[in-house]
Design a protein around this motif. Structure first.
Motif, PDB file in Angstrom:
ATOM      1  N   PRO A   1       0.814  -1.229   0.000  1.00 30.95           N
ATOM      2  CA  PRO A   1       0.000   0.000   0.000  1.00 30.95           C
ATOM      3  C   PRO A   1       0.846   1.277   0.000  1.00 30.95           C
ATOM      4  CG  PRO A   1      -0.899  -1.594   1.550  1.00 30.95           C
ATOM      5  CD  PRO A   1       0.429  -2.124   1.116  1.00 30.95           C
ATOM      6  N   VAL A   2       2.007   1.229   0.625  1.00 29.03           N
ATOM      7  CA  VAL A   2       2.892   2.396   0.634  1.00 29.03           C
ATOM      8  C   VAL A   2       3.400   2.676  -0.782  1.00 29.03           C
ATOM      9  CG1 VAL A   2       5.002   3.407   1.580  1.00 29.03           C
ATOM     10  CG2 VAL A   2       3.595   1.901   3.005  1.00 29.03           C
ATOM     11  N   ILE A   3       3.788   1.623  -1.485  1.00 29.59           N
ATOM     12  CA  ILE A   3       4.257   1.763  -2.864  1.00 29.59           C
ATOM     13  C   ILE A   3       3.151   2.331  -3.740  1.00 29.59           C
ATOM     14  CG2 ILE A   3       5.225   0.553  -4.868  1.00 29.59           C
ATOM     15  CD1 ILE A   3       6.108  -1.660  -2.819  1.00 29.59           C
ATOM     16  N   LEU A   4       1.950   1.794  -3.569  1.00 26.90           N
ATOM     17  CA  LEU A   4       0.802   2.251  -4.365  1.00 26.90           C
ATOM     18  C   LEU A   4       0.495   3.725  -4.091  1.00 26.90           C
ATOM     19  CD1 LEU A   4      -1.537  -0.854  -3.972  1.00 26.90           C
ATOM     20  CD2 LEU A   4      -0.291  -0.166  -6.027  1.00 26.90           C
ATOM     21  N   ASP A   5       0.567   4.139  -2.827  1.00 23.98           N
ATOM     22  CA  ASP A   5       0.270   5.533  -2.484  1.00 23.98           C
ATOM     23  C   ASP A   5       1.345   6.476  -3.029  1.00 23.98           C
ATOM     24  OD1 ASP A   5      -2.109   4.979  -1.249  1.00 23.98           O
ATOM     25  OD2 ASP A   5      -1.284   4.914   0.777  1.00 23.98           O
ATOM     26  N   LEU A   6       2.610   6.065  -2.973  1.00 28.72           N
ATOM     27  CA  LEU A   6       3.674   6.893  -3.536  1.00 28.72           C
ATOM     28  C   LEU A   6       3.519   7.013  -5.055  1.00 28.72           C
ATOM     29  CD1 LEU A   6       6.723   5.621  -1.455  1.00 28.72           C
ATOM     30  CD2 LEU A   6       5.922   7.985  -1.545  1.00 28.72           C
ATOM     31  N   ALA A   7       3.193   5.892  -5.700  1.00 28.07           N
ATOM     32  CA  ALA A   7       2.997   5.908  -7.157  1.00 28.07           C
ATOM     33  C   ALA A   7       1.824   6.797  -7.533  1.00 28.07           C
ATOM     34  CB  ALA A   7       2.768   4.490  -7.660  1.00 28.07           C
ATOM     35  N   GLN A   8       0.740   6.699  -6.771  1.00 25.48           N
ATOM     36  CA  GLN A   8      -0.439   7.526  -7.043  1.00 25.48           C
ATOM     37  C   GLN A   8      -0.135   9.000  -6.817  1.00 25.48           C
ATOM     38  OE1 GLN A   8      -3.911   7.275  -4.344  1.00 25.48           O
ATOM     39  NE2 GLN A   8      -5.155   6.985  -6.188  1.00 25.48           N
ATOM     40  N   LYS A   9       0.627   9.290  -5.751  1.00 27.59           N
ATOM     41  CA  LYS A   9       0.992  10.672  -5.466  1.00 27.59           C
ATOM     42  C   LYS A   9       1.805  11.259  -6.614  1.00 27.59           C
ATOM     43  CE  LYS A   9       1.284  14.231  -2.671  1.00 27.59           C
ATOM     44  NZ  LYS A   9       0.071  15.018  -2.302  1.00 27.59           N
ATOM     45  N   ALA A  10       2.768  10.490  -7.105  1.00 31.13           N
ATOM     46  CA  ALA A  10       3.601  10.952  -8.212  1.00 31.13           C
ATOM     47  C   ALA A  10       2.772  11.167  -9.473  1.00 31.13           C
ATOM     48  CB  ALA A  10       4.720   9.948  -8.474  1.00 31.13           C
ATOM     49  N   ALA A  11       1.893  10.214  -9.785  1.00 32.20           N
ATOM     50  CA  ALA A  11       1.087  10.309 -11.002  1.00 32.20           C
ATOM     51  C   ALA A  11       0.100  11.471 -10.925  1.00 32.20           C
ATOM     52  CB  ALA A  11       0.342   8.990 -11.222  1.00 32.20           C
ATOM     53  N   LYS A  12      -0.541  11.660  -9.767  1.00 29.32           N
ATOM     54  CA  LYS A  12      -1.490  12.764  -9.619  1.00 29.32           C
ATOM     55  C   LYS A  12      -0.799  14.120  -9.687  1.00 29.32           C
ATOM     56  CE  LYS A  12      -5.352  10.676  -7.114  1.00 29.32           C
ATOM     57  NZ  LYS A  12      -6.169  10.705  -5.869  1.00 29.32           N
ATOM     58  N   THR A  13       0.390  14.193  -9.093  1.00 30.99           N
ATOM     59  CA  THR A  13       1.155  15.440  -9.146  1.00 30.99           C
ATOM     60  C   THR A  13       1.559  15.746 -10.577  1.00 30.99           C
ATOM     61  OG1 THR A  13       2.006  15.037  -6.910  1.00 30.99           O
ATOM     62  CG2 THR A  13       3.167  16.658  -8.250  1.00 30.99           C
ATOM     63  N   LEU A  14       1.954  14.711 -11.304  1.00 35.00           N
ATOM     64  CA  LEU A  14       2.329  14.884 -12.705  1.00 35.00           C
ATOM     65  C   LEU A  14       1.138  15.379 -13.520  1.00 35.00           C
ATOM     66  CD1 LEU A  14       4.197  14.517 -15.110  1.00 35.00           C
ATOM     67  CD2 LEU A  14       3.640  12.084 -15.099  1.00 35.00           C
ATOM     68  N   GLU A  15      -0.013  14.808 -13.242  1.00 33.97           N
ATOM     69  CA  GLU A  15      -1.223  15.157 -13.987  1.00 33.97           C
ATOM     70  C   GLU A  15      -1.688  16.576 -13.678  1.00 33.97           C
ATOM     71  OE1 GLU A  15      -5.850  13.570 -14.530  1.00 33.97           O
ATOM     72  OE2 GLU A  15      -4.365  12.385 -13.431  1.00 33.97           O
ATOM     73  N   SER A  16      -1.624  16.955 -12.402  1.00 34.40           N
ATOM     74  CA  SER A  16      -2.143  18.263 -11.991  1.00 34.40           C
ATOM     75  C   SER A  16      -1.110  19.368 -12.092  1.00 34.40           C
ATOM     76  CB  SER A  16      -2.637  18.186 -10.545  1.00 34.40           C
ATOM     77  OG  SER A  16      -1.549  18.008  -9.635  1.00 34.40           O
ATOM     78  N   GLY A  17       0.184  18.996 -11.977  1.00 31.31           N
ATOM     79  CA  GLY A  17       1.241  20.005 -11.981  1.00 31.31           C
ATOM     80  C   GLY A  17       1.308  20.807 -10.702  1.00 31.31           C
TER      81      GLY A  17
END
Length: 282
Positions: A263-279
């Motif tokens: 779950p930690v890996i998934l949350d870090l990956a999601q955080k990175a992807a969402k930040t990339l998407e939103s800027g």
């Protein structure tokens, strides 16, 4: 390689004459018959280390934590202002191509340790490969700069007495160092699985945006591309956790805590992807 005691002793020895807030290195011993492994002895610095396991229970005033977080940023600026040529710190690495080597290396490490298909990690890895910014002038990099690697004055917490854990120090783009710090700079609105990385979610701490703004003002550096460095820091943290999880899944360790890291890996990956998407950083 990441825990080379001889190299860390060398880093401290090179740094000490030019930066006082580190332990005095005393002696390095490579004779493995003494302790079973190479080791070094350094000065003990007495003070306070704020960690996720102890800091919340201290109920520190928000104003104090704000001052400490400001001191953390200012001290990183101070480290990045050291002249790596004059100090001899340049010999710790090769600044040219540092960002590219890091991106390629950590992407390779991820796929070597991959256990579950995580789409966000694929997206972020591809973006990092294709969007590397032009590096700024090289500085000393700590590479693990966060709350639990600094020792604070117990009589006045905003005073940093020492910085620890220099085994990953090198020279390269200073924004790689700042990006790593930002990736650990968890805010109260982030997933609670990430709170274990730092105490920056406690009231009073600067936000990630405030860290960026303060660093930019104090250093005079161009931070227009800081999003790349932050996303890389998140990706790198995810890879580190993935490597630990992979060792558990393959039976190389039986520590049950490591079996709960997905779950930690998934949350870090999601955080990175969402930040990339939103800027955006929050």
């Amino acid at each position: 390689g990441g825990h080379d005691m001889g190299r860390e002793f060398r880093v401290l020895s090179l740094l000490r004459p030019h930066y006082a807030k580190i332990p005095q290195p005393i002696v390095f011993c490579e004779d493995e018959t003494v302790l079973g492994a190479p080791f070094y002895i350094m000065e003990r610095i007495r003070g306070v280390i704020l960690r996720p396991v102890n800091a919340p229970g201290l109920n520190l005033p928000a104003e104090v934590l704000r001052q400490v977080s400001e001191a953390l940023v200012d001290n990183l600026v101070e480290l990045h202002a050291l002249d790596i040529e004059m100090t001899g710190l340049i010999q710790l690495g090769k600044p040219e191509g540092y960002v590219q080597r890091q991106v390629e290396g950590w992407i390779k490490r991820y796929y070597n340790a991959e256990t579950d298909k995580i789409e966000q990690m694929d997206v972020v890895a591809d973006w990092l490969s294709k969007n590397q910014p032009e590096s700024q002038g090289a500085t000393l990099l700590h590479n693990d700069y966060k709350y639990d690697n600094v020792i604070l004055n117990p009589e006045h917490l905003p005073e940093i007495l020492g910085v620890l854990d220099w085994e990953m120090a090198t020279v390269g783009d200073p924004l790689m160092d700042l990006g790593a710090t930002l990736a650990y700079w968890v805010e109260a609105t982030d997933e609670k699985t990430l709170w274990q990385f730092n105490i920056t979610w406690l009231p009073g701490n600067l936000s990630r945006r405030e860290v960026i703004e303060r660093y930019a003002i104090k250093s005079g550096r161009d931070l227009s591309k800081i999003l790349f460095y932050y996303i890389f820091g998140l990706f790198k943290n995810a890879v580190i956790v993935q490597q630990i999880y992979a060792r558990w899944k393959k039976g190389h360790t039986r520590d049950e805590r490591f079996g709960k890291l997905l779950p930690v890996i998934l949350d870090l990956a999601q955080k990175a992807a969402k930040t990339l998407e939103s800027g955006r950083f929050s």
